[in-house]
Design a protein around this motif. Structure first.
Motif, PDB file in Angstrom:
ATOM      1  N   GLY A  46       0.424  -0.965   0.257  1.00 43.60           N
ATOM      2  CA  GLY A  46       0.335  -0.051   0.183  1.00 43.60           C
ATOM      3  C   GLY A  46       0.562   1.497  -0.308  1.00 43.60           C
ATOM      4  N   VAL A  47       1.872   1.141   0.995  1.00 43.42           N
ATOM      5  CA  VAL A  47       2.785   2.541   0.699  1.00 43.42           C
ATOM      6  C   VAL A  47       3.427   3.253  -0.383  1.00 43.42           C
ATOM      7  N   PHE A  50       1.523   3.397  -3.107  1.00 42.53           N
ATOM      8  CA  PHE A  50       0.945   5.051  -2.688  1.00 42.53           C
ATOM      9  C   PHE A  50       2.476   6.520  -3.682  1.00 42.53           C
ATOM     10  N   ALA A  53       2.998   6.316  -6.774  1.00 39.95           N
ATOM     11  CA  ALA A  53       1.794   7.352  -7.573  1.00 39.95           C
ATOM     12  C   ALA A  53       1.723   9.072  -6.577  1.00 39.95           C
ATOM     13  N   TYR A  57       3.473  11.335 -10.218  1.00 43.53           N
ATOM     14  CA  TYR A  57       2.755  12.777 -10.232  1.00 43.53           C
ATOM     15  C   TYR A  57       2.842  14.238 -10.500  1.00 43.53           C
ATOM     16  N   ARG A  72       2.688   3.309 -12.909  1.00 44.04           N
ATOM     17  CA  ARG A  72       2.921   2.842 -11.645  1.00 44.04           C
ATOM     18  C   ARG A  72       2.887   1.553 -12.207  1.00 44.04           C
TER      19      ARG A  72
ATOM     20  N   LEU B  43      -4.190  10.063  -7.485  1.00 45.51           N
ATOM     21  CA  LEU B  43      -3.272  10.834  -6.269  1.00 45.51           C
ATOM     22  C   LEU B  43      -4.483   9.854  -5.147  1.00 45.51           C
ATOM     23  N   ASP B  45      -6.766   8.149  -5.467  1.00 48.10           N
ATOM     24  CA  ASP B  45      -7.241   6.772  -4.520  1.00 48.10           C
ATOM     25  C   ASP B  45      -5.972   6.395  -3.811  1.00 48.10           C
ATOM     26  N   GLY B  46      -4.969   6.655  -4.431  1.00 45.33           N
ATOM     27  CA  GLY B  46      -4.045   5.593  -4.285  1.00 45.33           C
ATOM     28  C   GLY B  46      -3.640   6.325  -2.192  1.00 45.33           C
ATOM     29  N   VAL B  47      -3.318   7.634  -2.022  1.00 46.17           N
ATOM     30  CA  VAL B  47      -3.119   8.079  -0.707  1.00 46.17           C
ATOM     31  C   VAL B  47      -4.155   7.086   0.230  1.00 46.17           C
ATOM     32  N   PHE B  50      -4.079   3.554   0.767  1.00 47.15           N
ATOM     33  CA  PHE B  50      -2.632   3.209   1.885  1.00 47.15           C
ATOM     34  C   PHE B  50      -3.896   3.707   3.463  1.00 47.15           C
ATOM     35  N   PHE B 124      -3.444  16.292   0.739  1.00 43.48           N
ATOM     36  CA  PHE B 124      -2.311  15.585   0.480  1.00 43.48           C
ATOM     37  C   PHE B 124      -1.235  16.546   0.246  1.00 43.48           C
TER      38      PHE B 124
END
Lengths: 225, 225
Positions: A46-47, A50, A53, A57, A72, B43, B45-47, B50, B124
């Protein structure tokens, strides 16, 4: 007491664990025992996803979310992580059950990739997001710098078609010009035309598909040149 | 100048943007213009994924990574996010193109879910990981607290079977004891046996499948009680 194997690993990832037990757990395959790296891998996946990502970005402000997702996926796929794990000698530090050890689990890409994710998860638990981010940036920046965002993970025909569609231009036409040679070793020659740009290219290959890809690649190169 | 719509939204998510333009972008659907929320959604979705992963990791120390993944999928799926977005009145603040507006895009779960993810991504960018984490914790803790980790997303037969398999116990047997009633409104009575635990339960339903699920549920409840 310093473990020489994990000492080198910590140097390579640029992070020294406060709680060495977390690193040990991250290096423990499920074949070794019930306290293993599977939950840490969940967290690390997960980390890692992100942080990659967010790095993409920032690095590619003009790419849309579809291209960012594609990049990604390329960076966090198992073979990429497995190779990265090899450069960190993670295999030497793994704790594996006897069966896994004998069958060479320490060099299996899936096992190595899982351990690398677990290590990143362990860094997050040990010291928080910023520490995990620093490790991921250190490990992945060389890979991100090498990315050609236009081409990763896509074949030339798809690239060409998507580019043209994004400009609302008619898709290219493909035509087989010649099939040469005997049945078991034929060579196809295919022409690709992008009428709007007045571009015509030819590709050769041992299949129609391969010849089309070659022709598409040449056309795409001319267009974006 | 304070925008009354986004003022309420910021109060509800517990975060005030330094850069209001980021919030505006997060609320802008692609139908509205080329500067829209699609990259922010990537972005976010990723954070979000996680942060939910790490919250579940901490909240459920005994769950394995498969169960954690299942719980996360439940929390971040579109209908869950869409409902959450409704409680924040995100629909009122959305900027939509005319077509989307007329077709009711402001109440479509996918549009609302995307905007919510984009808002989290914008937090974020605006203030970093800790700020995004606080917003996610505020919004999702009530949902995490309500979770029954054993049952989310699984039917009783699957739950029972997976539990038994994880203990290397033979899978249960199901037997139809009776089918009663006329063809258009039959009732099935099914027996479920878990030999190892000497457990026998019965379930009734308007289909064999429904009766089996009921019997499996009762057996599972007895086993984990």
């Amino acid at each position: 007491m310093t473990n020489p194997t994990t000492f080198g690993l910590q140097r390579l990832i640029g992070y020294n664990f406060h709680h060495q037990a977390l690193l040990t757990q991250a290096l423990t395959h499920r074949s070794f025992g019930s306290v293993n790296n599977e939950r840490l891998e969940f967290l690390g996946d997960g980390v890692l996803n992100f942080i990659i990502a967010s790095q993409l970005y920032l690095a590619f402000p003009k790419l849309d979310e579809g291209d960012l997702s594609r990049l990604r996926a390329h960076l966090v796929k198992e073979p990429t992580l497995g190779e990265l794990a090899l450069t960190l000698n993670i295999g030497d530090a793994l704790r594996l059950g006897e069966g896994e050890l004998k069958s060479g689990g320490w060099r299996r890409p899936s096992v190595l990739a899982d351990a690398l994710e677990a290590i990143i998860g362990a860094v997050f638990l040990d010291a928080g997001f910023d520490a995990a981010e620093m490790v991921v940036i250190k490990l992945f920046t060389p890979l991100i710098d090498k990315i050609d965002p236009k081409s990763i993970g896509k074949d030339p025909k798809s690239l060409l078609q998507e580019y043209l569609q994004s400009k609302k231009i008619d898709v290219p036409s493909y035509e087989v010009l010649a099939i040469e040679g005997e049945a078991h070793c034929q060579t196809f020659r295919v022409e690709c035309k992008v009428a709007k740009f007045n571009i015509t290219t030819q590709g050769e290959g041992t299949s129609r598909r391969a010849a089309e890809q070659e022709a598409a690649k040449l056309a795409y190169q001319q267009i974006i040149a």
